[in-house]
Write a protein that holds these residues in place. Structure first.
Motif, PDB file in Angstrom:
ATOM      1  N   PHE A 264       0.815  -1.213   0.000  1.00 35.93           N
ATOM      2  CA  PHE A 264       0.000   0.000   0.000  1.00 35.93           C
ATOM      3  C   PHE A 264       0.851   1.267   0.000  1.00 35.93           C
ATOM      4  N   MET A 265       2.104   1.153   0.431  1.00 40.41           N
ATOM      5  CA  MET A 265       3.012   2.287   0.318  1.00 40.41           C
ATOM      6  C   MET A 265       3.234   2.622  -1.158  1.00 40.41           C
ATOM      7  N   LEU A 266       3.324   1.562  -1.988  1.00 45.90           N
ATOM      8  CA  LEU A 266       3.494   1.760  -3.424  1.00 45.90           C
ATOM      9  C   LEU A 266       2.213   2.289  -4.067  1.00 45.90           C
ATOM     10  N   ALA A 267       1.063   1.895  -3.496  1.00 47.16           N
ATOM     11  CA  ALA A 267      -0.226   2.324  -4.055  1.00 47.16           C
ATOM     12  C   ALA A 267      -0.619   3.722  -3.610  1.00 47.16           C
ATOM     13  N   LEU A 268      -0.046   4.187  -2.504  1.00 50.10           N
ATOM     14  CA  LEU A 268      -0.448   5.476  -1.934  1.00 50.10           C
ATOM     15  C   LEU A 268      -0.326   6.646  -2.911  1.00 50.10           C
ATOM     16  N   PRO A 269       0.809   6.813  -3.624  1.00 50.09           N
ATOM     17  CA  PRO A 269       0.901   7.971  -4.523  1.00 50.09           C
ATOM     18  C   PRO A 269      -0.214   8.013  -5.563  1.00 50.09           C
ATOM     19  N   ILE A 270      -0.591   6.837  -6.077  1.00 48.53           N
ATOM     20  CA  ILE A 270      -1.650   6.777  -7.093  1.00 48.53           C
ATOM     21  C   ILE A 270      -2.988   7.171  -6.480  1.00 48.53           C
ATOM     22  N   PHE A 271      -3.308   6.578  -5.332  1.00 49.46           N
ATOM     23  CA  PHE A 271      -4.589   6.858  -4.677  1.00 49.46           C
ATOM     24  C   PHE A 271      -4.659   8.313  -4.237  1.00 49.46           C
ATOM     25  N   PHE A 272      -3.559   8.799  -3.651  1.00 48.76           N
ATOM     26  CA  PHE A 272      -3.514  10.166  -3.146  1.00 48.76           C
ATOM     27  C   PHE A 272      -3.705  11.175  -4.274  1.00 48.76           C
ATOM     28  N   SER A 273      -3.020  10.950  -5.393  1.00 48.39           N
ATOM     29  CA  SER A 273      -3.108  11.872  -6.527  1.00 48.39           C
ATOM     30  C   SER A 273      -4.496  11.870  -7.147  1.00 48.39           C
ATOM     31  N   ARG A 274      -5.138  10.707  -7.156  1.00 51.62           N
ATOM     32  CA  ARG A 274      -6.431  10.594  -7.820  1.00 51.62           C
ATOM     33  C   ARG A 274      -7.584  11.074  -6.941  1.00 51.62           C
ATOM     34  N   PHE A 275      -7.544  10.763  -5.644  1.00 55.97           N
ATOM     35  CA  PHE A 275      -8.690  11.042  -4.786  1.00 55.97           C
ATOM     36  C   PHE A 275      -8.464  12.171  -3.777  1.00 55.97           C
ATOM     37  N   GLY A 276      -7.217  12.573  -3.569  1.00 50.03           N
ATOM     38  CA  GLY A 276      -6.948  13.686  -2.672  1.00 50.03           C
ATOM     39  C   GLY A 276      -6.787  13.269  -1.221  1.00 50.03           C
ATOM     40  N   LEU A 277      -6.399  14.244  -0.402  1.00 49.42           N
ATOM     41  CA  LEU A 277      -6.070  13.987   0.995  1.00 49.42           C
ATOM     42  C   LEU A 277      -7.265  13.509   1.809  1.00 49.42           C
ATOM     43  N   LYS A 278      -8.387  14.214   1.742  1.00 47.09           N
ATOM     44  CA  LYS A 278      -9.510  13.901   2.619  1.00 47.09           C
ATOM     45  C   LYS A 278     -10.015  12.481   2.398  1.00 47.09           C
ATOM     46  N   LYS A 279     -10.203  12.073   1.155  1.00 47.22           N
ATOM     47  CA  LYS A 279     -10.703  10.732   0.873  1.00 47.22           C
ATOM     48  C   LYS A 279      -9.685   9.669   1.288  1.00 47.22           C
ATOM     49  N   THR A 280      -8.396   9.973   1.144  1.00 48.15           N
ATOM     50  CA  THR A 280      -7.355   9.025   1.560  1.00 48.15           C
ATOM     51  C   THR A 280      -7.426   8.794   3.064  1.00 48.15           C
ATOM     52  N   LEU A 281      -7.567   9.878   3.832  1.00 46.39           N
ATOM     53  CA  LEU A 281      -7.654   9.758   5.292  1.00 46.39           C
ATOM     54  C   LEU A 281      -8.948   9.071   5.717  1.00 46.39           C
ATOM     55  N   ILE A 282     -10.038   9.325   4.993  1.00 46.30           N
ATOM     56  CA  ILE A 282     -11.321   8.673   5.300  1.00 46.30           C
ATOM     57  C   ILE A 282     -11.221   7.166   5.102  1.00 46.30           C
ATOM     58  N   VAL A 283     -10.612   6.746   3.999  1.00 48.66           N
ATOM     59  CA  VAL A 283     -10.435   5.317   3.736  1.00 48.66           C
ATOM     60  C   VAL A 283      -9.609   4.670   4.839  1.00 48.66           C
ATOM     61  N   ALA A 284      -8.571   5.368   5.310  1.00 49.74           N
ATOM     62  CA  ALA A 284      -7.718   4.833   6.376  1.00 49.74           C
ATOM     63  C   ALA A 284      -8.501   4.626   7.668  1.00 49.74           C
ATOM     64  N   MET A 285      -9.282   5.617   8.065  1.00 49.37           N
ATOM     65  CA  MET A 285     -10.048   5.510   9.308  1.00 49.37           C
ATOM     66  C   MET A 285     -11.159   4.473   9.195  1.00 49.37           C
ATOM     67  N   LEU A 286     -11.760   4.361   8.016  1.00 44.99           N
ATOM     68  CA  LEU A 286     -12.761   3.329   7.792  1.00 44.99           C
ATOM     69  C   LEU A 286     -12.128   1.944   7.894  1.00 44.99           C
ATOM     70  N   PHE A 321      -3.094   6.751   6.465  1.00 42.35           N
ATOM     71  CA  PHE A 321      -3.300   7.807   7.450  1.00 42.35           C
ATOM     72  C   PHE A 321      -1.992   8.490   7.842  1.00 42.35           C
ATOM     73  N   PHE A 322      -1.032   7.723   8.329  1.00 45.90           N
ATOM     74  CA  PHE A 322       0.161   8.339   8.899  1.00 45.90           C
ATOM     75  C   PHE A 322       1.106   8.908   7.847  1.00 45.90           C
ATOM     76  N   VAL A 323       1.324   8.187   6.756  1.00 53.83           N
ATOM     77  CA  VAL A 323       2.195   8.716   5.705  1.00 53.83           C
ATOM     78  C   VAL A 323       1.535   9.923   5.032  1.00 53.83           C
ATOM     79  N   SER A 324       0.230   9.811   4.751  1.00 54.56           N
ATOM     80  CA  SER A 324      -0.493  10.955   4.191  1.00 54.56           C
ATOM     81  C   SER A 324      -0.461  12.134   5.154  1.00 54.56           C
ATOM     82  N   GLY A 325      -0.583  11.844   6.450  1.00 53.87           N
ATOM     83  CA  GLY A 325      -0.535  12.901   7.454  1.00 53.87           C
ATOM     84  C   GLY A 325       0.810  13.594   7.502  1.00 53.87           C
TER      85      GLY A 325
END
Length: 408
Positions: A264-286, A321-325
Motif C-alpha cells: 500500500f506504500m506503493l499504491a499510496l501515490p496513485i490513490f492520493f493523486s487521484r482522490f486527494g487527501l480527505k478521501k485518503t484519510l477517510i479510507v484509512a479511518m474506515l 493515514f500516517f504517511v499521508s498525514g
C-alpha cells in the motif's frame, strides 16, 4: 548513491527493525504467559513506547544534533540495548521486567530518528532514495515475525515450554551485532553548533503549534491523536488475542500486516493523486473500523479469513493515514517549521494518543476478563471499532477538502 552504500544503509534499516520486531509483537503474549502479568501490567509495558517517543527529542536534539556523530550514538545505544535485552530474557516477574523495558524504550525510540538521519545525510535526493532504503526496515520486521513462527516459539507447545522467552535473547544478539556494525557506518557529524542554544519548544516541535491556527490542520491534528487510541489496541492486544483463540503461527501471520504495508506504500501515490487527501484519510479511518469489526467476529476455525483480512488491512490503516498525514503536515509547515512540525505530530500520536490508547486497552481488556482467565474478545474489539467510527464521523463533519501535493 552507489550500490555499496545502499547495501550498508539497507542492512542498518533491516537490523534496526528486526530488533524491534523480535519482541514487540509478542510482548503482550510473553507477559501474560511467561510472567503471568495482568492486562494493566501489559498496558503499562506498552506505554513505555509513548514515554520513549516523548523523551526521544531531548536525546536527539540535545545530544545527537550537537555533540556526537549519529552513527556512534546509534552504536552505543544498541550495545546498551543488547545488555538490557539479555536482562529482560532473565527477568522472572513483571516488577523486575518493567524498569528494564522502560529504560530500553527511552534509549531505543531515538534510534528511529538516528537511522533516518544517517540515511538522509548520504542522500542527494531523499524523496526518491529514502523509500528504497526504508523498505528494508519493514522487511526486517517481517523476517523477525516469520522466524519466530518458523521456530514455533509462539505455538501452543512452544509457549507451554517457555520458548517465547527466546525472543529476547534473539533481540539481544542482533542488537549486539547492530551496535558493532553502527561504528562502521558513514560518518554523520552533528548538524547544529554545540554553542547553539537548545530550547524545549524546538526539541518537542512546539514552535510549530502556530499551524493549529489553521482550522483544517487543527481538525487533522486532533483526529490524529484520537485515531491512535484504537491503534494502541492493535499493538497491545492482537498477539494475545490470536494466541488465546488458538491461531497457529500467529506472529508470522501478523507479519502479513507489514507485507501489506509495503504494497500500500506503493499504491499510496496513485490513490492520493487521484482522490486527494480527505478521501485518503477517510479510507484509512474506515479501514480501522472494519479491521476491528473483523477481529470481533473472526475465529481460528471457519472465520480465519476475517482475521487475515483484518491483519492485511494494516497497510491501509497505517500508510494511508500516517504517511499521508506526514505529507499534509509537511505541506503546511513550510521551510521554517518542517522538522519541528514532524516532531510535533510524532509527539501527539506516538506520545499522547497512544499513551491514552494503551491505558484504555489495558482497562478494557481487564474489564472483559473472566474468572477463568479468558477474554470476551468480541466486546473488546468492538470498542476500538466504535472509536474509529466516531473519529471518522468527526473528521468528515469538520475537515474541508483542500489540495495537497504529493512529492515524487
Amino acid at each position: 548513491m552507489n550500490l555499496q552504500l545502499k547495501l550498508r544503509l539497507s542492512s542498518m534499516m533491516f537490523l534496526e527493525f528486526f530488533v524491534w520486531g523480535s519482541w514487540y509483537v509478542t510482548m503482550g503474549t510473553f507477559l501474560g504467559t511467561n510472567l503471568q502479568a495482568r492486562d494493566q501490567d501489559i498496558s503499562l509495558a506498552f506505554s513505555t513506547q509513548s514515554f520513549g517517543a516523548i523523551i526521544a527529542p531531548f536525546i536527539v536534539g540535545l545530544i545527537a544534533d550537537r555533540y556526537f556523530h549519529a552513527q556512534k550514538i546509534l552504536g552505543v545505544i544498541h550495545l546498551l540495548g543488547a545488555g538490557l535485552m539479555f536482562l529482560l530474557y532473565n527477568s522472572s516477574d513483571f516488577s523486575e521486567f518493567f524498569p528494564l523495558i522502560f529504560i530500553y524504550m527511552i534509549l531505543f525510540m531515538p534510534t528511529l530518528a538516528l537511522v533516518n538521519s544517517i540515511s538522509f545525510n548520504q542522500m542527494k535526493n531523499p524523496e526518491k532514495e529514502f523509500s528504497v532504503i526504508r523498505v528494508w526496515g519493514t522487511i526486517g520486521w517481517i523476517a523477525a515475525g516469520m522466524l519466530i513462527s518458523f521456530l514455533a516459539w509462539d505455538s501452543q507447545e512452544g509457549m507451554a515450554d517457555g520458548l517465547l522467552r527466546n525472543t529476547w535473547i534473539m533481540a539481544s544478539m542482533v542488537s549486539l551485532g547492530l551496535g558493532l556494525y553502527s561504528f562502521t557506518l558513514p560518518s554523520t557529524p552533528p548538524r547544529a553548533s554545540s554553542n547553539e542554544k537548545f530550547t524545549l519548544s524546538n526539541a518537542l516541535g512546539l514552535d510549530a503549534l502556530s499551524l493549529l491556527k489553521h482550522k483544517n490542520y487543527a481538525i487533522f491534528f486532533l483526529s490524529s491523536i484520537l485515531i491512535c487510541i484504537p491503534l494502541a489496541f492493535y499493538y497491545q492486544n492482537a498477539s494475545p488475542f490470536l494466541t488465546e483463540i488458538g491461531l497457529e503461527n500467529s506472529t508470522g501471520k501478523m507479519a502479513l500486516g507489514q507485507v501489506s504495508e509495503v504494497a500500500f506504500m506503493l499504491a499510496l501515490p496513485i490513490f492520493f493523486s487521484r482522490f486527494g487527501l480527505k478521501k485518503t484519510l477517510i479510507v484509512a479511518m474506515l479501514a480501522w473500523a472494519v479491521r476491528y469489526f473483523f477481529f470481533a467476529f473472526g475465529n481460528a476455525q471457519d472465520g480465519v479469513w476475517m482475521l487475515l483480512v483484518g491483519i492485511l488491512l494494516h497497510g491501509i490503516c497505517y500508510d494511508f493515514f500516517f504517511v499521508s498525514g506526514q505529507i499534509y503536515t509537511d505541506s503546511h509547515a513550510g521551510e521554517k517549521y518542517k522538522s519541528s512540525a514532524q516532531g510535533l505530530i510524532t509527539l501527539a500520536t506516538y506520545g499522547i494518543g497512544m499513551l491514552i490508547g494503551f491505558w484504555a486497552a489495558g482497562q478494557i481488556s481487564n474489564f472483559y476478563l473472566d474468572s477463568a482467565g479468558s477474554h470476551d474478545w468480541k466486546s473488546i474489539w468492538m470498542i476500538p471499532s466504535g472509536i474509529s467510527v466516531l473519529v471518522l464521523l468527526f473528521f468528515i463533519s469538520f475537515f474541508k477538502s483542500e489540495k495537497t501535493e504529493l512529492k515524487p
